[in-house]
Enzyme design. Sequence first.
Site, PDB file in Angstrom:
ATOM      1  N   SER A   1       8.511   8.520-150.895  1.00 30.49           N
ATOM      2  CA  SER A   1       9.522   9.522-151.676  1.00 30.49           C
ATOM      3  C   SER A   1      10.880   9.008-152.189  1.00 30.49           C
ATOM      4  O   SER A   1      11.145   7.675-151.945  1.00 30.49           O
ATOM      5  CB  SER A   1       9.947  10.247-150.354  1.00 30.49           C
ATOM      6  OG  SER A   1      10.840  10.019-149.469  1.00 30.49           O
ATOM      7  N   LYS A   2      11.551  10.102-152.496  1.00 27.35           N
ATOM      8  CA  LYS A   2      12.873   9.531-153.332  1.00 27.35           C
ATOM      9  C   LYS A   2      13.601   8.536-152.366  1.00 27.35           C
ATOM     10  O   LYS A   2      14.484   7.980-152.940  1.00 27.35           O
ATOM     11  CB  LYS A   2      13.534  10.743-153.695  1.00 27.35           C
ATOM     12  CG  LYS A   2      13.186  11.203-154.889  1.00 27.35           C
ATOM     13  CD  LYS A   2      14.322  12.172-155.736  1.00 27.35           C
ATOM     14  CE  LYS A   2      13.728  12.820-156.675  1.00 27.35           C
ATOM     15  NZ  LYS A   2      13.496  14.094-156.934  1.00 27.35           N
ATOM     16  N   ARG A   3      13.593   8.922-151.165  1.00 27.10           N
ATOM     17  CA  ARG A   3      14.275   8.052-150.192  1.00 27.10           C
ATOM     18  C   ARG A   3      14.097   6.655-150.198  1.00 27.10           C
ATOM     19  O   ARG A   3      14.931   5.820-149.723  1.00 27.10           O
ATOM     20  CB  ARG A   3      14.245   8.629-148.392  1.00 27.10           C
ATOM     21  CG  ARG A   3      14.831   9.980-148.340  1.00 27.10           C
ATOM     22  CD  ARG A   3      14.781  10.220-146.926  1.00 27.10           C
ATOM     23  NE  ARG A   3      13.331  10.317-146.522  1.00 27.10           N
ATOM     24  CZ  ARG A   3      12.713  11.465-146.744  1.00 27.10           C
ATOM     25  NH1 ARG A   3      12.958  12.287-147.127  1.00 27.10           N
ATOM     26  NH2 ARG A   3      11.422  11.331-146.324  1.00 27.10           N
ATOM     27  N   ASP A   4      12.926   6.320-150.825  1.00 23.36           N
ATOM     28  CA  ASP A   4      12.480   4.773-150.666  1.00 23.36           C
ATOM     29  C   ASP A   4      12.847   4.157-151.934  1.00 23.36           C
ATOM     30  O   ASP A   4      12.387   3.028-152.336  1.00 23.36           O
ATOM     31  CB  ASP A   4      11.124   4.885-150.570  1.00 23.36           C
ATOM     32  CG  ASP A   4      10.450   5.639-149.372  1.00 23.36           C
ATOM     33  OD1 ASP A   4      11.031   5.031-148.254  1.00 23.36           O
ATOM     34  OD2 ASP A   4       9.631   6.385-149.574  1.00 23.36           O
TER      35      ASP A   4
END
Length: 487
Positions: A253-256
């Site tokens: 996800s974007k958090r990665d």
Amino acid sequence: MVLGRAMPVRVRFAPSPSGSLHIGGARTALFNWLWARKQGGQFILRVEDTDQERSSLESVRAILDALRWLGLDWDEGPEVGGKFAPYFQSDRKQHYRLAAEQLIDSGKAYRCYCTKEELDAQRAALKARDPKAQFVYPKTCRERRDQPDRPFVVRFKSPDTGATEFSDLVFGPISTPNNQQQDFVILRQSGLPLYNLGAVVDDHEMEITLVARGRDHIGNTPQQVLLYQALGWKLPEFAHLPMMLNKKGEKLSKRDGAVSVGEYRAKGYTPAAVLNYLVRFGWSYGDQEIFSRQQLIELFSWDNVGKSDGKFDEKKFADVAFEHLKRPDLTSDADYVSGALPALSARGLDSADDQVVRTALPLIRERARSFEDAAYHLDFYFRDPPEFDPKVTQKILVPEAAPKLLAFRDWLAQQDLAAPELEAAFKSWVEAQGWSLKDVAQPVRVALTGRGTSPGLFEMMQIMGKELALARLQRGAERASAPGPTS
Ligand code: GLU
């Protein structure tokens, strides 16, 4: 005897435009594109924009732009057209309505008039009785008479018995008991389809022969198979692709970190390097890690697509990108130059001479891990004066260095920069002065580049030219004899 010709391969990529192109989406597009190109088939791009709240034209533009940058060209789709146009689902409402009506007429689907409030109340009542229970639509409208003028959705009448089967090119035969399917909605009140109906109608009408997409859709496939069967349509082949996961094994996800194609473009990776890294999520060819675009087309086959999910690793991605930049067979000089120039512009160096960049390439290729990095290594050829590293300058451009710089400048002025024995001549000259090589080479390097490390002095000077080198040596000597704040 007339032999039937094999059906031409028609595959598609069907993004929902609710953001930029995710690298997982690019991987899916790539597998489809490779198959089409290998088989001399067609690659179709279809925009699944039926979720109007989440879809935007800006995302469509970003997705098309990223696909184009990757070189995943489509034979039919937005901006290209094709015989099954339009390729935006929001423009194909009547196709879904007709399919839904066909299903209603044959008793395989029905209009449902239950309101959202009624269903919410039923859901709440169930939750009160059993907090863990999963709400299943109680088929209320299956037997209800049509109610003209009332808004409705269309639901599919899922069979109560039996199982739905299909064979997946990657995951093999898959059988799902039909009693696991509720009467799912296929058409919204607005007349727009839900994903499953939209995909089935379009895949059928667009004559898609193989549907390849992420494994996260494998659970939708039985519903789609039920729809094909109810509509009396031939099934395409299916291939579900393993997922790209983060280090912890969760969906990426974007958090990665950087997960959109645009971010890798901005970093200065080449499109071929991005594709090379992405193809390894699902596909392999022995232990080989590095492939050109052409090799991928030649070697790709479904036999080599595996089920195992892969973990996204930015470091490995960077290594692949570096390998692509190093090798002229993977990144031609011309492509390298056109990649490096915008990266130089981004550093404020708009008027960099592409001829100079080209000449510097042999030195740059070994060092630069991205175009961004290449621009760093090229910077001092174009920035005048070069940017002086304050620490290095303070340490090296000291008053004792000034006479050495001036003497070297005078010596250099007499030399032919292209002479093969120049470096050897330089060494003898330094010796004759009674100096050590380091005592001369270090200040020369800083005067020429502003940096403490660089490629070989003579290689660099050949690229920057004698005139610029002499001027920088002169200015370096001035700086050394009057060391001051180095800004
Ligand atoms: N619009 C769907 C998605 O973006 C497409 C899935 C499919 O390929 O059928 O996930």
